[in-house]
Design a protein around this motif. Structure first.
Motif, PDB file in Angstrom:
ATOM      1  N   ASN A  20       0.596  -0.852   0.035  1.00  0.00           N
ATOM      2  CA  ASN A  20      -0.035  -0.258  -0.201  1.00  0.00           C
ATOM      3  C   ASN A  20       0.763   1.116   0.123  1.00  0.00           C
ATOM      4  O   ASN A  20       0.418   2.393  -0.658  1.00  0.00           O
ATOM      5  CB  ASN A  20      -0.764   0.221   1.579  1.00  0.00           C
ATOM      6  CG  ASN A  20      -1.557  -0.797   1.039  1.00  0.00           C
ATOM      7  OD1 ASN A  20      -2.502  -1.244   0.203  1.00  0.00           O
ATOM      8  ND2 ASN A  20      -3.410  -0.941   1.571  1.00  0.00           N
ATOM      9  N   ALA A  21       1.860   1.347   0.940  1.00  0.00           N
ATOM     10  CA  ALA A  21       2.918   2.290   0.582  1.00  0.00           C
ATOM     11  C   ALA A  21       3.689   3.131  -0.259  1.00  0.00           C
ATOM     12  O   ALA A  21       3.683   3.881  -1.246  1.00  0.00           O
ATOM     13  CB  ALA A  21       3.606   1.813   1.999  1.00  0.00           C
ATOM     14  N   VAL A  22       4.298   1.276  -0.726  1.00  0.00           N
ATOM     15  CA  VAL A  22       4.680   1.531  -2.170  1.00  0.00           C
ATOM     16  C   VAL A  22       3.612   2.610  -3.703  1.00  0.00           C
ATOM     17  O   VAL A  22       4.259   3.025  -3.734  1.00  0.00           O
ATOM     18  CB  VAL A  22       5.105   0.047  -2.915  1.00  0.00           C
ATOM     19  CG1 VAL A  22       5.131   0.290  -4.853  1.00  0.00           C
ATOM     20  CG2 VAL A  22       6.258  -0.027  -1.884  1.00  0.00           C
ATOM     21  N   VAL A  23       2.237   1.482  -2.997  1.00  0.00           N
ATOM     22  CA  VAL A  23       1.406   1.751  -4.631  1.00  0.00           C
ATOM     23  C   VAL A  23       0.794   3.681  -3.845  1.00  0.00           C
ATOM     24  O   VAL A  23       1.561   4.559  -5.150  1.00  0.00           O
ATOM     25  CB  VAL A  23       0.292   0.924  -4.152  1.00  0.00           C
ATOM     26  CG1 VAL A  23      -0.862   2.302  -4.950  1.00  0.00           C
ATOM     27  CG2 VAL A  23      -0.430  -0.243  -5.116  1.00  0.00           C
ATOM     28  N   GLY A  24       1.554   3.823  -2.683  1.00  0.00           N
ATOM     29  CA  GLY A  24       0.623   5.309  -2.705  1.00  0.00           C
ATOM     30  C   GLY A  24       1.861   5.747  -2.276  1.00  0.00           C
ATOM     31  O   GLY A  24       1.762   7.521  -3.444  1.00  0.00           O
ATOM     32  N   GLU A  25       3.444   5.892  -2.830  1.00  0.00           N
ATOM     33  CA  GLU A  25       4.036   6.895  -3.348  1.00  0.00           C
ATOM     34  C   GLU A  25       4.356   6.583  -4.529  1.00  0.00           C
ATOM     35  O   GLU A  25       4.696   8.026  -4.872  1.00  0.00           O
ATOM     36  CB  GLU A  25       5.486   5.647  -2.587  1.00  0.00           C
ATOM     37  CG  GLU A  25       6.820   6.798  -2.984  1.00  0.00           C
ATOM     38  CD  GLU A  25       7.899   5.953  -2.420  1.00  0.00           C
ATOM     39  OE1 GLU A  25       8.825   6.344  -2.908  1.00  0.00           O
ATOM     40  OE2 GLU A  25       8.001   5.151  -1.190  1.00  0.00           O
ATOM     41  N   GLU A  26       4.122   5.235  -4.999  1.00  0.00           N
ATOM     42  CA  GLU A  26       3.622   5.648  -6.772  1.00  0.00           C
ATOM     43  C   GLU A  26       2.979   6.932  -6.819  1.00  0.00           C
ATOM     44  O   GLU A  26       2.501   7.760  -7.931  1.00  0.00           O
ATOM     45  CB  GLU A  26       4.150   4.440  -7.432  1.00  0.00           C
ATOM     46  CG  GLU A  26       4.906   3.771  -7.129  1.00  0.00           C
ATOM     47  CD  GLU A  26       4.610   1.918  -8.100  1.00  0.00           C
ATOM     48  OE1 GLU A  26       3.535   1.484  -8.500  1.00  0.00           O
ATOM     49  OE2 GLU A  26       5.354   1.461  -7.713  1.00  0.00           O
ATOM     50  N   ARG A  27       2.051   6.278  -6.241  1.00  0.00           N
ATOM     51  CA  ARG A  27       0.614   7.847  -6.906  1.00  0.00           C
ATOM     52  C   ARG A  27       1.308   9.088  -6.611  1.00  0.00           C
ATOM     53  O   ARG A  27       1.612  10.362  -7.260  1.00  0.00           O
ATOM     54  CB  ARG A  27      -0.602   7.365  -5.990  1.00  0.00           C
ATOM     55  CG  ARG A  27      -1.606   5.950  -6.663  1.00  0.00           C
ATOM     56  CD  ARG A  27      -2.476   6.179  -5.841  1.00  0.00           C
ATOM     57  NE  ARG A  27      -3.392   5.167  -6.377  1.00  0.00           N
ATOM     58  CZ  ARG A  27      -3.991   4.276  -5.572  1.00  0.00           C
ATOM     59  NH1 ARG A  27      -4.119   3.971  -4.097  1.00  0.00           N
ATOM     60  NH2 ARG A  27      -4.763   3.026  -5.787  1.00  0.00           N
ATOM     61  N   LEU A  28       1.776   9.114  -5.735  1.00  0.00           N
ATOM     62  CA  LEU A  28       2.500  10.496  -5.185  1.00  0.00           C
ATOM     63  C   LEU A  28       3.397  10.611  -6.208  1.00  0.00           C
ATOM     64  O   LEU A  28       3.313  11.831  -6.653  1.00  0.00           O
ATOM     65  CB  LEU A  28       3.279  10.647  -3.676  1.00  0.00           C
ATOM     66  CG  LEU A  28       2.990  12.094  -3.576  1.00  0.00           C
ATOM     67  CD1 LEU A  28       2.215  12.650  -2.910  1.00  0.00           C
ATOM     68  CD2 LEU A  28       4.087  11.678  -1.639  1.00  0.00           C
ATOM     69  N   ASN A  29       4.532  10.055  -6.499  1.00  0.00           N
ATOM     70  CA  ASN A  29       5.820  10.816  -7.510  1.00  0.00           C
ATOM     71  C   ASN A  29       4.788  10.668  -9.028  1.00  0.00           C
ATOM     72  O   ASN A  29       5.035  12.048  -9.239  1.00  0.00           O
ATOM     73  CB  ASN A  29       6.528   8.674  -8.072  1.00  0.00           C
ATOM     74  CG  ASN A  29       7.044   9.375  -6.744  1.00  0.00           C
ATOM     75  OD1 ASN A  29       7.576  10.053  -5.862  1.00  0.00           O
ATOM     76  ND2 ASN A  29       7.911   7.901  -6.396  1.00  0.00           N
ATOM     77  N   ARG A  30       3.837   9.917  -8.981  1.00  0.00           N
ATOM     78  CA  ARG A  30       2.868  10.845 -10.450  1.00  0.00           C
ATOM     79  C   ARG A  30       1.928  11.839 -10.411  1.00  0.00           C
ATOM     80  O   ARG A  30       2.931  12.394 -11.555  1.00  0.00           O
ATOM     81  CB  ARG A  30       1.954   8.835 -11.386  1.00  0.00           C
ATOM     82  CG  ARG A  30       2.890   8.752 -11.744  1.00  0.00           C
ATOM     83  CD  ARG A  30       1.270   7.662 -12.346  1.00  0.00           C
ATOM     84  NE  ARG A  30       0.066   6.987 -11.493  1.00  0.00           N
ATOM     85  CZ  ARG A  30       0.275   5.796 -10.808  1.00  0.00           C
ATOM     86  NH1 ARG A  30       1.504   4.854 -11.798  1.00  0.00           N
ATOM     87  NH2 ARG A  30      -0.420   5.235 -10.613  1.00  0.00           N
ATOM     88  N   SER A  31       2.055  11.573  -9.225  1.00  0.00           N
ATOM     89  CA  SER A  31       1.406  13.175  -9.738  1.00  0.00           C
ATOM     90  C   SER A  31       1.891  14.341  -9.209  1.00  0.00           C
ATOM     91  O   SER A  31       1.834  15.534  -9.714  1.00  0.00           O
ATOM     92  CB  SER A  31      -0.213  13.114  -8.258  1.00  0.00           C
ATOM     93  OG  SER A  31       0.612  13.062  -7.085  1.00  0.00           O
ATOM     94  N   GLU A  32       3.523  14.020  -8.626  1.00  0.00           N
ATOM     95  CA  GLU A  32       3.914  15.151  -8.735  1.00  0.00           C
ATOM     96  C   GLU A  32       5.117  15.590 -10.253  1.00  0.00           C
ATOM     97  O   GLU A  32       4.982  16.361  -9.950  1.00  0.00           O
ATOM     98  CB  GLU A  32       5.374  14.845  -7.805  1.00  0.00           C
ATOM     99  CG  GLU A  32       4.915  14.943  -6.768  1.00  0.00           C
ATOM    100  CD  GLU A  32       6.170  14.477  -5.069  1.00  0.00           C
ATOM    101  OE1 GLU A  32       7.487  13.772  -4.994  1.00  0.00           O
ATOM    102  OE2 GLU A  32       6.029  15.119  -3.857  1.00  0.00           O
ATOM    103  N   VAL A  33       4.541  14.215 -10.761  1.00  0.00           N
ATOM    104  CA  VAL A  33       5.710  14.965 -12.544  1.00  0.00           C
ATOM    105  C   VAL A  33       4.240  15.359 -12.675  1.00  0.00           C
ATOM    106  O   VAL A  33       4.420  16.063 -13.853  1.00  0.00           O
ATOM    107  CB  VAL A  33       5.803  12.898 -12.484  1.00  0.00           C
ATOM    108  CG1 VAL A  33       6.314  13.072 -14.341  1.00  0.00           C
ATOM    109  CG2 VAL A  33       7.280  12.108 -12.005  1.00  0.00           C
TER     110      VAL A  33
END
Length: 271
Positions: A20-33
């Motif tokens: 969940n943390a990895v998915v959340g981080e990926e989502r955060l990174n994607r949204s940052e990008v």
């Protein structure tokens, strides 16, 4: 509940939480990008929306030195008159056919398309009547120079074609052309125009000024690298992939940390 079952369930929960943390981080990174891309697009859009970049730098509208007196005007690629298009084509051929050599025929076609692109921005250099440049011998023929006048009848002696673009996710001002007639070269006009270009870049929050120079164009390479202290970008073929022999270098001057990291830091080449 036995100890083994508890441990197994705890491990499962732990893995689930990590996932969940990895998915959340990926989502955060994607949204940052995505947010960064959107911010860059907005910067470029805002820069392109300004009709006359020279309006912010009135002191750069005129340049006087060594008996040369010129005035500068802004222009857009999709609003060029036929005489101005012909002038640009003639001056490009005069200055660039030599450095490009056998590649010129193909390159000329590319430049003609680039010239009239809606995103193309121009600074036109008009000689002020009665300045000493009128007495100089021009290399362009009489027919060519007769096309170098705009409505106000001040002859053109050069131009800068630049654009606001995104390079490696950094907003940059890219100089496509800086072309001056031979009769006005060597008078400090090129340096003056590049100073203005850098001011325009910074005013519009661009991370760098970039340009491409033919290696065979030794005068231009010397002008940008020795006189103006531009450096070869880390994205230039000779730095990014030295095994790939190209006839040009990409030069840059950076203004912020993002641009410095991408364009100045030398990336290690893996063999």
């Amino acid at each position: 509940m036995d100890s083994e079952t508890f441990q197994r369930r705890r491990r499962t929960n732990s893995t689930h939480n990590k996932n969940n943390a990895v998915v959340g981080e990926e989502r955060l990174n994607r949204s940052e990008v995505l947010a960064k891309k959107k911010a860059i697009e907005q910067l470029i859009k805002a820069a392109n929306a300004k009709i006359d970049q020279l309006a912010f730098f009135p002191s750069y509208r005129h340049f006087k030195i060594n008996g040369l007196s010129v005035c500068l005007k802004s222009g857009h690629g999709n609003k060029l008159s036929s005489p101005v298009k012909r002038y640009i084509q003639n001056l490009l051929k005069l200055n660039m056919e030599g450095p490009y050599g056998s590649e010129w025929q193909e390159e000329e076609k590319v430049k003609r398309r680039e010239m009239v692109d809606p995103e193309a921005r121009y600074i036109f250099v008009h000689v002020v009547p009665n300045s000493n440049v009128d007495d100089m011998t021009t290399v362009l023929t009489e027919e060519d120079t007769s096309t170098s006048c705009q409505e106000d009848s001040s002859p053109l002696v050069g131009f800068v074609h630049y654009r606001f673009v995104s390079e490696e996710d950094v907003p940059v001002l890219y100089v496509y052309e800086l072309q001056l007639e031979p009769r006005v070269q060597g008078k400090g006009l090129g340096k003056f125009l590049m100073e203005l270009i850098e001011l325009i870049a910074q005013k519009n929050c661009m991370g760098a000024v970039m340009l491409t120079v033919q290696k065979a164009n030794l005068l231009a390479m010397n002008f940008y690298m020795s006189k103006l202290r531009y450096i070869i970008s880390a994205t230039s073929p000779s730095k990014a992939n030295p095994m790939l022999e190209k006839s040009y270098e990409i030069l840059c001057r950076t203004f912020d940390d993002d641009a410095k990291t991408i364009f100045e830091v030398q990336h290690s080449v893996h063999h």
